[in-house]
Design an enzyme around this catalytic site. Structure first.
Site, PDB file in Angstrom:
ATOM      1  N   GLY A   1      28.645 -34.153  -6.618  1.00 36.43           N
ATOM      2  CA  GLY A   1      28.737 -34.614  -5.230  1.00 36.43           C
ATOM      3  C   GLY A   1      27.823 -35.797  -4.944  1.00 36.43           C
ATOM      4  O   GLY A   1      28.237 -36.793  -4.331  1.00 36.43           O
TER       5      GLY A   1
ATOM      6  N   ASP B   1      26.282 -36.824 -22.718  1.00 34.74           N
ATOM      7  CA  ASP B   1      25.557 -35.611 -22.356  1.00 34.74           C
ATOM      8  C   ASP B   1      24.070 -35.954 -22.360  1.00 34.74           C
ATOM      9  O   ASP B   1      23.531 -36.343 -23.398  1.00 34.74           O
ATOM     10  CB  ASP B   1      25.888 -34.536 -23.404  1.00 34.74           C
ATOM     11  CG  ASP B   1      25.190 -33.217 -23.131  1.00 34.74           C
ATOM     12  OD1 ASP B   1      24.310 -33.172 -22.236  1.00 34.74           O
ATOM     13  OD2 ASP B   1      25.514 -32.230 -23.811  1.00 34.74           O
ATOM     14  N   VAL B   2      23.405 -35.803 -21.202  1.00 33.44           N
ATOM     15  CA  VAL B   2      21.987 -36.187 -21.134  1.00 33.44           C
ATOM     16  C   VAL B   2      21.106 -35.268 -21.970  1.00 33.44           C
ATOM     17  O   VAL B   2      19.942 -35.584 -22.208  1.00 33.44           O
ATOM     18  CB  VAL B   2      21.449 -36.249 -19.677  1.00 33.44           C
ATOM     19  CG1 VAL B   2      22.159 -37.316 -18.875  1.00 33.44           C
ATOM     20  CG2 VAL B   2      21.517 -34.897 -18.998  1.00 33.44           C
TER      21      VAL B   2
ATOM     22  N   ASN C   1      20.074 -38.793 -12.200  1.00 34.86           N
ATOM     23  CA  ASN C   1      20.390 -37.818 -11.152  1.00 34.86           C
ATOM     24  C   ASN C   1      20.827 -36.464 -11.700  1.00 34.86           C
ATOM     25  O   ASN C   1      20.752 -35.461 -11.002  1.00 34.86           O
ATOM     26  CB  ASN C   1      21.502 -38.428 -10.282  1.00 34.86           C
ATOM     27  CG  ASN C   1      22.164 -37.440  -9.369  1.00 34.86           C
ATOM     28  OD1 ASN C   1      21.533 -36.925  -8.456  1.00 34.86           O
ATOM     29  ND2 ASN C   1      23.429 -37.139  -9.625  1.00 34.86           N
TER      30      ASN C   1
ATOM     31  N   TYR D   1      13.008 -24.276 -12.429  1.00 41.70           N
ATOM     32  CA  TYR D   1      13.624 -25.520 -11.942  1.00 41.70           C
ATOM     33  C   TYR D   1      12.546 -26.539 -11.547  1.00 41.70           C
ATOM     34  O   TYR D   1      12.587 -27.708 -11.954  1.00 41.70           O
ATOM     35  CB  TYR D   1      14.497 -25.179 -10.729  1.00 41.70           C
ATOM     36  CG  TYR D   1      15.196 -26.365 -10.080  1.00 41.70           C
ATOM     37  CD1 TYR D   1      15.836 -27.335 -10.840  1.00 41.70           C
ATOM     38  CD2 TYR D   1      15.207 -26.485  -8.689  1.00 41.70           C
ATOM     39  CE1 TYR D   1      16.484 -28.396 -10.224  1.00 41.70           C
ATOM     40  CE2 TYR D   1      15.853 -27.546  -8.075  1.00 41.70           C
ATOM     41  CZ  TYR D   1      16.488 -28.505  -8.844  1.00 41.70           C
ATOM     42  OH  TYR D   1      17.120 -29.553  -8.235  1.00 41.70           O
TER      43      TYR D   1
ATOM     44  N   LYS E   1      10.931 -30.519 -13.080  1.00 41.81           N
ATOM     45  CA  LYS E   1      11.088 -31.608 -12.101  1.00 41.81           C
ATOM     46  C   LYS E   1       9.723 -32.218 -11.753  1.00 41.81           C
ATOM     47  O   LYS E   1       9.616 -33.437 -11.537  1.00 41.81           O
ATOM     48  CB  LYS E   1      11.764 -31.082 -10.824  1.00 41.81           C
ATOM     49  CG  LYS E   1      13.264 -30.840 -10.994  1.00 41.81           C
ATOM     50  CD  LYS E   1      14.057 -32.150 -11.022  1.00 41.81           C
ATOM     51  CE  LYS E   1      15.518 -31.911 -10.681  1.00 41.81           C
ATOM     52  NZ  LYS E   1      16.283 -33.160 -10.598  1.00 41.81           N
TER      53      LYS E   1
END
Ligand code: ZN
Length: 682
Positions: free
Chosen positions: A446, A487-488, A514, A580, A584
């Site tokens: 999105g 594929d990152v 992103n 998570y 980050k």
């Protein structure tokens, strides 16, 4: 070359346009114009036009004799009736009595005589069509005609070939003077079926659409029959054993031809288009490329897209890319100095009032690799590549036949610095991110989609990186972006995606890193594998993408922008979200490290801290359960911030664009969460 005329297709075209009030003349004009425009050996990018003389009812209700002639901005291959605006014939024909007419007055008079005042400008060759008496007039820049007339005795060859059927006209710049010249030629030889315009093209004419079209095919076929289009005349150069790849070479070229500015952010970049193939390779691998490849354009109007001369560089070996870059920069410096001298000499000749255009080459010929064409957009670069490819084809055949001897000197300056072209200079403003290339990882999600739309709206060329599959293809086709599958979490796969971007656009200016996904678990007993999996995507994915991006940016040497999508969790951790938030947080540190180590290269590095965005990470089901758990409506849950509004994917996309445009911001985090005191940066 074969006639593609079909009675059935012609009739169908007439019938399909009749309900719109298009008469049969104009419908047939559309039909054969498309037949001509569909063959690149006849027409490329504005290199041709057609007309029909017919009658229409004007706005006052009177029947009026008009010339329907190709309008500027329309492509012959896909033309529609509005692409052939009607101009009052009488208003054009009276101009034949004039002795001279400036281009500006000619354009104004053509517009004044339009039946529809909103129609596009009629072609620069409108008067030539008007002054000939025939109902259907066809004009192309056929390669075979250009090839023959680009010989030292080209006009004699064509006189011999076409005899009484055509008059051969020397090079005259298109406009009033050429129109007069051609109508005089027709008056003196009124039995002719066509005009051969030296180093320019061919006109044929007839009473029906079919006659004019089939004469074109016939006469171009005669020219083709004189030539050997399977020719391979060039002695080939010995290439290094390890010729570099397109992806390695393109960013070096893109950087070398960027127009420098005091502030690197103002550097005027180009988008590149690479092209290769058997004919191109035979041409660029020729030992004498520096001679035949730099004599001039096959036809003067190419200079508007390709400049007067192409740039020839030595073959690049993988082992010595630095040496290649140095040679290339030296060759560009020489090219620029020569261009400047050429401009100044010619500008003095014409009165000194011209504004110099950027001096950079638009076509770079690289032995072992192919050709690169440059433009202000991907479409422009592809158009220049089409002309460069046609040049390789024409010069190859011309050199096999005799000697390629194009027009050079003053005429080319007069085209490149045409007053009508100069007048456009101050009118066309570019969008802020035009000429920039952006790659977006997680491009099919999105936020990726909104990011593609936001960057496209600012004029950038966009590449979406995501896993191969339907979602990526759909996202690319929805946004007009390039799909770069990769594929990152796999170094080789991600490098292939960045290589594909460099091959497609020539390099990279902006990375929006992103891609991400959320994992949960209590930190004291979370499975190590969960943490590692999250790190692979939420930290290593960013590091791999950033490494691949800065490699390309450094090859270009024109700076760049890295933008990382981090999360609130990196700033304001929540219970159970360690798997998570921790990677980050590491990515936020990564962003700062890139800012620190690459600032000197003009590369900025920033992050967007977005929170609570509807996406693959925060689905409708999750929103429902979380809002229920807190006793809130979904609306109150999503708008639970200082601004009381739901933050949307497009808000995040705008923040990415903002950071891409920002000149003096690096090492910063831009928060996009509607306001959350606990997550404020400090
Ligand atoms: Zn022309």
């Amino acid at each position: 070359m074969k006639s593609l005329w079909s009675d059935t297709d012609a009739q169908n075209t007439v019938e399909s346009y009749a309900p719109q009030g298009v008469n049969a003349d104009l419908a047939l004009r559309v039909y054969t114009t498309r037949l001509l425009g569909g063959d690149p050996a006849l027409v490329l990018h504005g290199g041709g036009n057609t007309s029909v003389k017919t009658a229409v009812t004007d706005l006052s209700g009177a029947d009026t004799d008009v010339l329907c002639v190709k309008g500027s901005g329309w492509d012959m291959a896909t033309i529609e009736p509005p692409g052939l605006p009607a101009v009052r014939l009488e208003g054009l024909r009276v101009l034949e009595d004039r002795d001279a007419l400036s281009d500006e007055d000619m354009v104004a008079l053509q517009r004044q005589n339009l039946i529809d005042p909103k129609a596009p400008n009629p072609s620069i060759e409108t008067l030539l069509h008007a002054f000939l008496p025939h109902r259907f007039v066809d004009h192309t820049h056929a390669n075979a005609i250009v090839t023959l007339t680009d010989q030292p005795d080209g006009e004699d060859i064509c006189r011999d070939l076409f005899g009484e059927r055509a008059v051969v006209v020397p090079w005259v710049i298109p406009g009033f003077e050429l129109a007069k010249f051609c109508s005089d030629a027709w008056r003196a030889h009124s039995g002719i079926e066509g005009l051969i315009l030296s180093m320019h093209g061919i006109f044929t004419f007839g009473e029906t659409a079919r006659d004019a079209y089939e004469l074109m095919i016939d006469m171009v076929s005669m020219a083709e029959a004189r030539l050997d289009d399977g020719a391979r005349p060039f002695l080939q150069v010995k290439l290094p054993a390890d010729v570099a790849s397109v992806a390695q070479v393109a960013p070096i070229i893109r950087g070398a031809i960027a127009v420098p500015a005091n502030d690197a952010r103002d550097t005027q970049r180009f988008i590149l288009h690479h092209r290769t193939g058997d004919t191109i390779r035979h041409y660029v691998d020729g030992a004498d490329l520096g001679d035949y490849g730099t004599r001039g354009p096959i036809t003067p109007d190419h200079v508007l897209r390709t400049k007067r001369l192409h740039l020839v560089v030595p073959p690049p070996g993988i082992g010595d890319l630095d040496g290649f870059a140095e040679n290339l920069r030296g060759a560009v410096d020489t090219y620029v100095a020569d261009y400047r001298a050429w401009f100044e000499a010619n500008n003095a000749r014409v009165g000194g009032d011209k504004t110099m255009l950027d001096p950079m080459p638009r076509v770079v010929l690289v032995p072992g690799v192919g050709l690169f064409a440059a433009g202000k957009s991907a479409g422009d670069a592809a158009a220049a590549a089409d002309l460069a490819e046609a040049t390789a084809e024409v010069v190859t055949v011309a050199e096999a036949y005799g000697r390629f001897t194009p027009l050079d000197g003053e005429a080319l300056f007069d085209i490149e610095y045409w007053s009508l072209e100069q007048a456009k200079l101050n009118k066309t403003s570019e969008k802020p991110l035009q000429r920039r290339i952006v790659a977006v990882t997680g491009g099919a999600g999105g936020i990726g989609l909104e990011t593609a739309r936001a960057f496209k709206a600012e004029g950038a060329e966009v590449a979406l990186i995501d896993l191969p599959g339907e979602a990526l293809e759909q996202a690319a086709s929805d946004t007009g972006a390039f799909a770069a599958a990769g594929d990152v979490t796999e170094t080789g796969s991600l490098e292939a995606a960045f290589n594909a971007i460099a091959e497609t656009f020539g390099g990279l200016d902006i990375l929006v890193s992103n891609a991400g996904a959320a994992w949960q678990g209590d930190i004291g007993d979370v499975d190590e594998e969960v943490m590692r999996t999250s790190f692979e995507l939420n930290f290593w994915g960013h590091q791999r993408a950033a490494q691949a991006a800065v490699r390309i940016m450094q090859a270009q040497g024109t700076g760049g922008a890295l933008i990382f999508n981090v999360t609130k969790q990196a700033v304001n951790p929540g219970p159970g979200l360690g798997p998570y938030g921790i990677p980050k947080a590491a990515t936020m540190a990564l962003m700062r490290q890139y800012a620190l180590e690459y600032g000197a290269h003009g590369i900025t590095s920033n992050a967007v801290n977005a929170d609570r965005i509807r996406s693959g990470l925060l689905t409708g089901d999750m929103i429902a359960s979380r809002s229920q758990a807190r006793g809130l409506s979904e609306q109150d849950y999503m708008g639970g911030n200082l601004l009381h509004r739901e933050v949307e994917a497009r808000d995040v996309a705008r923040a990415f664009v903002h950071l891409a445009l920002s000149r003096a911001t690096t090492g910063a985090v831009l928060t996009v969460d509607g306001g959350n005191v606990a997550a404020m940066m400090r």
